[in-house]
Design a protein around this motif. Structure first.
Motif, short mmCIF file in Angstrom:
data_model
loop_
_atom_site.label_atom_id
_atom_site.label_comp_id
_atom_site.label_asym_id
_atom_site.label_seq_id
_atom_site.Cartn_x
_atom_site.Cartn_y
_atom_site.Cartn_z
N UNK A 21 0.33 -0.98 0.04
CA UNK A 21 0.47 -0.01 0.22
C UNK A 21 0.63 1.39 0.06
N UNK A 22 0.60 2.31 -0.89
CA UNK A 22 0.80 4.07 -0.82
C UNK A 22 0.46 4.60 0.41
N UNK A 23 1.60 5.16 1.34
CA UNK A 23 1.00 5.88 2.56
C UNK A 23 0.45 6.04 3.05
N UNK A 29 -4.92 1.15 6.42
CA UNK A 29 -4.61 -0.36 7.20
C UNK A 29 -4.07 -0.44 8.65
N UNK A 30 -3.04 0.70 8.32
CA UNK A 30 -3.23 0.68 10.09
C UNK A 30 -4.03 1.14 11.49
N UNK A 241 -14.44 1.72 -9.00
CA UNK A 241 -12.39 2.09 -8.25
C UNK A 241 -11.84 2.62 -10.54
N UNK A 242 -12.83 1.39 -11.30
CA UNK A 242 -11.68 2.12 -12.41
C UNK A 242 -12.03 4.17 -12.48
N UNK A 243 -13.58 4.51 -12.87
CA UNK A 243 -13.59 5.65 -12.75
C UNK A 243 -12.99 6.62 -11.78
N UNK A 244 -12.60 6.11 -10.48
CA UNK A 244 -12.23 6.60 -9.46
C UNK A 244 -13.68 7.84 -8.57
N UNK A 272 -11.12 -0.23 -0.48
CA UNK A 272 -11.60 -1.19 -1.65
C UNK A 272 -10.01 -0.60 -2.60
N UNK A 273 -10.33 1.08 -2.86
CA UNK A 273 -9.16 1.38 -3.58
C UNK A 273 -8.21 1.81 -3.40
N UNK A 274 -7.93 1.73 -1.89
CA UNK A 274 -6.09 1.42 -1.46
C UNK A 274 -5.60 0.33 -1.65
N UNK A 275 -6.46 -0.17 -1.30
CA UNK A 275 -5.88 -1.81 -0.64
C UNK A 275 -6.73 -3.23 -1.66
#
Length: 530
Positions: A21-23, A29-30, A241-244, A272-275
């Motif tokens: 995962x990005x920042x 997640x944390x 997710x595809x369309x943001x 979900x979009x991030x992970x």
């Protein structure tokens, strides 16, 4: 070694590696890790087993593990999130009661949690909800209100009732406490399987389960891929997710009613979009085949939503040519309506690529029917429908057992080569859902036919032997057969016997030694067939 791979893994992954995962994803997640670790679910939920699907694993050449959430007291994971939300409500809120909108499984979770906590529960459910789930909610003391065709319709009504009655809304997915409760599924998976793990496949409706699972896994073992699964007609999360941005579907499919959500949650979309690493879209036939797979391994019957993860694993393995991987499918529900089982059994053969359908045109002349049957040879015939309608040609609807999808194309080419015009209907939804049941009807050319019902042993070659025994001079004007998986096959045959052949025909019936009943004078025949 691909990024994120566990050391000591013997077979390299050909699938896309898990992303760290990005920042922003790491922060998400944390933030959920402590929530999941401290979630209260075990007052009502149980720790479900993580079981190997041995037959499926052997077929796929990968280790497939099933997280058996279908074994919860309400036969679904949903009670985890519902109870975790409700147990954290202030006492005064519980005293007023709760309300929720649900296609069924969350409803049972809320009803059981309310019974455990001693509060009122009003449940708004779509009118399309299986009767099994409605009865289960009412048996737990829930007050059921039916409204609309989908979860989104029920949600709108629940919001209105909440304001009118002063109840507390328990969202089925778009709530941090609900998400954290569902995340305990992942906590158990990682505790139960501490060895190499490549991917976890999670069904997505509104996104609560995959958000909780992804948040926990990416906080603890980010090298494990988290893969979301949706049906082709209810893929709101994938499109979003595809369309943001969150996308509202105009309509949703109802076969997998547990995931029939038009708009995913705001929080679940953010997580979900991030992970989530990847998404798989499966069709109805693949889901039916997955239900059969799980039954063969466990003797348990999943609801369609509960089988999405298994269907996705099969598709993912085939797409990426994976071998030696370890993958988990969360079997998230088993609230299956019994009357759906016939449809599931029928369509599972297509999902497994085990049945091919054809429309074949043969000359309406003596010997052509027998020649066609001989051409089919020893293949297992799953269906045979024919009704005389033209003096020159006959149109036959036939199903054949196959081992691989490309075999259907090869059979079609072979039939054409032998002079029989053939259309491959294996992927034709109209043929599979409707036409196969409608072949027949009245015929001006069948006024002198005699109609018989036959029984014969349901074993390989029995149907072909029956057809081969028919005298080529006796015209077959109707033929209907469908393999139902019983000990005896049942066929309906219309036969036009020339004058003077009656004695030979009677001898034919006696020599077959198959039980038969003449139905020529049955009033149903006059109404619909002659």
């Amino acid at each position: 070694m691909p990024a994120g791979k566990s050391p000591g893994k013997s077979s390299p992954s050909l699938a896309p590696p898990a992303r760290s995962p990005a920042a922003k994803g790491q922060r998400i997640a944390a933030s959920y890790l402590k929530r999941v670790l401290t979630a209260r679910v075990y007052d009502v939920a149980r720790e479900t087993p993580l079981e190997p699907a041995r037959n499926l694993s052997r077929r796929l050449g990968n280790q497939v593990l099933l997280k058996r959430e279908d074994q919860q007291p309400v036969f679904s994971f949903k009670l985890r999130g519902a109870y975790n939300k409700m147990v954290h409500l202030p006492a005064e809120a519980l005293a007023r009661g709760v309300i929720c909108a649900s296609a069924g499984n969350h409803a049972q979770g809320v009803a059981l949690s309310a019974k455990r906590l001693g509060c009122r529960a009003v449940i708004v459910m779509p009118v399309t909800t299986p009767r099994l789930k409605i009865d289960a909610v009412q048996a737990l003391g829930g007050e059921v209100v039916l409204h609309g065709d989908s979860y989104s319709d029920a949600y709108g009504r629940a919001v209105a009732l909440q304001a009118e009655a002063g109840l507390t809304f328990v969202h089925p997915f778009d709530d941090p406490d609900v998400i954290a409760g569902q995340g305990t599924v992942a906590m158990e998976i990682l505790r139960q399987h501490q060895g190499p793990l490549d991917a976890v496949f999670v069904a997505i409706g509104g996104g609560g389960l995959i958000s909780g699972v992804a948040a926990y896994i990416k906080a603890v073992r980010p090298e494990v891929r988290v893969i979301g699964v949706q049906t082709a007609d209810s893929d709101a999360m994938l499109q979003s997710v595809r369309k943001g941005r969150r996308v509202t579907l105009a309509d949703v499919g109802l076969f997998s009613d547990g995931t029939a959500v038009k708009l995913v949650g705001e929080e679940t979309f953010r997580v979900a979009r991030e992970l989530v690493d990847d998404y798989v879209v499966v069709d109805t036939d693949a889901v039916c085949a997955a239900i059969k797979d799980v039954f063969q391994d466990t003797r348990s019957v999943l609801e369609p939503a509960g089988a999405l993860g298994v269907a996705a694993i099969k598709q993912y393995v085939a797409r990426h040519k994976l071998k030696g991987q370890t993958m988990v499918a969360i079997t998230c529900g088993a609230n299956m309506n019994f009357d759906r089982l016939r449809f599931v059994a029928e369509r599972a053969e297509f999902g497994e690529q085990r049945e091919a359908l054809f429309a074949v045109t043969i000359p309406e002349e003596r010997g052509s029917f027998k020649r066609f049957c001989e051409l089919l040879g020893p293949r297992s015939v799953t269906e045979f429908n024919y009704r005389i309608s033209d003096a020159k040609v006959a149109h036959v609807f036939v199903g054949l057992g196959i081992q691989r999808r490309d075999e259907a194309e090869r059979i079609g080419r072979q039939l054409v080569k032998q002079g029989f015009a053939t259309v491959n209907l294996t992927d034709d939804e109209l043929a599979k859902e409707h036409v196969r049941h409608m072949v027949g009807g009245r015929s001006e050319l069948a006024r002198d036919e005699r109609l018989f019902r036959f029984q014969f042993p349901e074993r390989p070659g029995a149907l072909m032997r029956f057809l081969a025994a028919m005298h080529p001079g006796w015209n077959i004007s109707l033929f209907h057969y469908r393999n139902q998986g019983a000990d005896y096959g049942r066929i309906l045959v219309g036969i036009q016997v020339p004058a003077g052949d009656e004695a030979a025909f009677d001898h034919f019936l006696r020599s077959l030694a198959y039980p038969c009943t003449e139905e020529t004078r049955n009033p149903v025949v006059a109404l619909f067939l002659q």
